[in-house]
Write a protein that holds these residues in place. Structure first.
Motif, PDB file in Angstrom:
ATOM      1  N   TRP A   1       0.854  -1.179   0.000  1.00 43.98           N
ATOM      2  CA  TRP A   1       0.000   0.000   0.000  1.00 43.98           C
ATOM      3  C   TRP A   1       0.890   1.229   0.000  1.00 43.98           C
ATOM      4  CZ3 TRP A   1      -4.822  -0.155   3.689  1.00 43.98           C
ATOM      5  CH2 TRP A   1      -5.797  -1.001   3.132  1.00 43.98           C
TER       6      TRP A   1
ATOM      7  N   ARG B   1      -4.477  10.034  -0.728  1.00 42.46           N
ATOM      8  CA  ARG B   1      -4.820   9.034  -1.729  1.00 42.46           C
ATOM      9  C   ARG B   1      -4.118   7.746  -1.333  1.00 42.46           C
ATOM     10  NH1 ARG B   1      -2.976  11.596  -7.217  1.00 42.46           N
ATOM     11  NH2 ARG B   1      -4.029   9.807  -8.125  1.00 42.46           N
TER      12      ARG B   1
ATOM     13  N   PHE C   1      -3.038   3.964  -2.568  1.00 47.45           N
ATOM     14  CA  PHE C   1      -2.794   3.144  -3.746  1.00 47.45           C
ATOM     15  C   PHE C   1      -2.385   1.742  -3.322  1.00 47.45           C
ATOM     16  CE2 PHE C   1      -1.989   7.477  -5.057  1.00 47.45           C
ATOM     17  CZ  PHE C   1      -2.539   7.553  -6.326  1.00 47.45           C
TER      18      PHE C   1
ATOM     19  N   GLU D   1      -5.251   3.226  -7.602  1.00 47.48           N
ATOM     20  CA  GLU D   1      -5.850   4.003  -6.506  1.00 47.48           C
ATOM     21  C   GLU D   1      -7.055   3.247  -5.953  1.00 47.48           C
ATOM     22  OE1 GLU D   1      -7.425   8.512  -5.496  1.00 47.48           O
ATOM     23  OE2 GLU D   1      -6.435   8.115  -7.395  1.00 47.48           O
TER      24      GLU D   1
ATOM     25  N   CYS E   1      -9.655   7.541  -1.622  1.00 41.64           N
ATOM     26  CA  CYS E   1      -9.288   8.950  -1.598  1.00 41.64           C
ATOM     27  C   CYS E   1      -9.962   9.569  -0.374  1.00 41.64           C
ATOM     28  CB  CYS E   1      -9.772   9.627  -2.882  1.00 41.64           C
ATOM     29  SG  CYS E   1      -9.259  11.329  -3.037  1.00 41.64           S
TER      30      CYS E   1
ATOM     31  N   PRO F   1      -0.749   7.927 -11.304  1.00 46.76           N
ATOM     32  CA  PRO F   1      -0.116   6.687 -10.830  1.00 46.76           C
ATOM     33  C   PRO F   1       1.201   6.360 -11.547  1.00 46.76           C
ATOM     34  CG  PRO F   1      -2.462   6.363 -10.977  1.00 46.76           C
ATOM     35  CD  PRO F   1      -2.175   7.708 -11.566  1.00 46.76           C
TER      36      PRO F   1
END
Length: 143
Positions: free
Chosen positions: A5, A15, A17, A28, A31, A134
């Protein structure tokens, strides 16, 4: 490769990911927003510091706040994000955690992590990278 993560955050936004394989772009998965984190650092409706009068003299002194309102909001948001990554660890969603954000907020966030979650942190990037895509974010990941 195990799941990783990546939490990219500042005092007002975050955020989250997930990186499932080496060389892939992070996906993602969440958020978060904390509008109070954008506060100017003091109460809007009260610009002056409170005053106190000593009982044995006519002099008055301003009371300095121990922490600013901005710092209080940063701690609250860090506690929220800490709870999210702690729950993810308990649910077995990731094995490694990478933290990205401005140095001041990363310090607050790191202090709010519990011991087991902090042990999963394998890297920190001390830059504000919230607006990156990303693919751009992947270039900033630690080796």
């Amino acid at each position: 490769m195990s799941n990783t993560w990546i939490l990219v955050a500042d005092a007002a936004r975050a955020r989250l990911f997930e990186l499932t394989r080496k060389g892939a772009d992070p996906a993602e998965i969440a958020c978060y927003s904390y509008p109070e984190g954008r506060s100017p650092g003091r109460e809007q409706d009260h610009g002056r510091l409170p005053r106190v009068q000593e009982s044995n003299s006519p002099s008055r002194h301003a009371i300095e706040p121990r922490t600013s309102l901005r710092d209080k909001h940063a701690h609250r948001f860090a506690d929220t994000l800490s709870a999210v990554v702690q729950q993810g660890r308990q649910d077995g969603c990731y094995d490694k955690l990478i933290l990205m954000g401005p140095p001041r907020f990363l310090g607050v966030l790191h202090d709010s992590l519990d011991e087991q979650t902090a042990a999963r942190v394998v890297g920190e990037v001390r830059n504000d990278l919230l607006t990156l895509t990303p693919a751009q974010l992947r270039t900033h990941l630690p080796a």
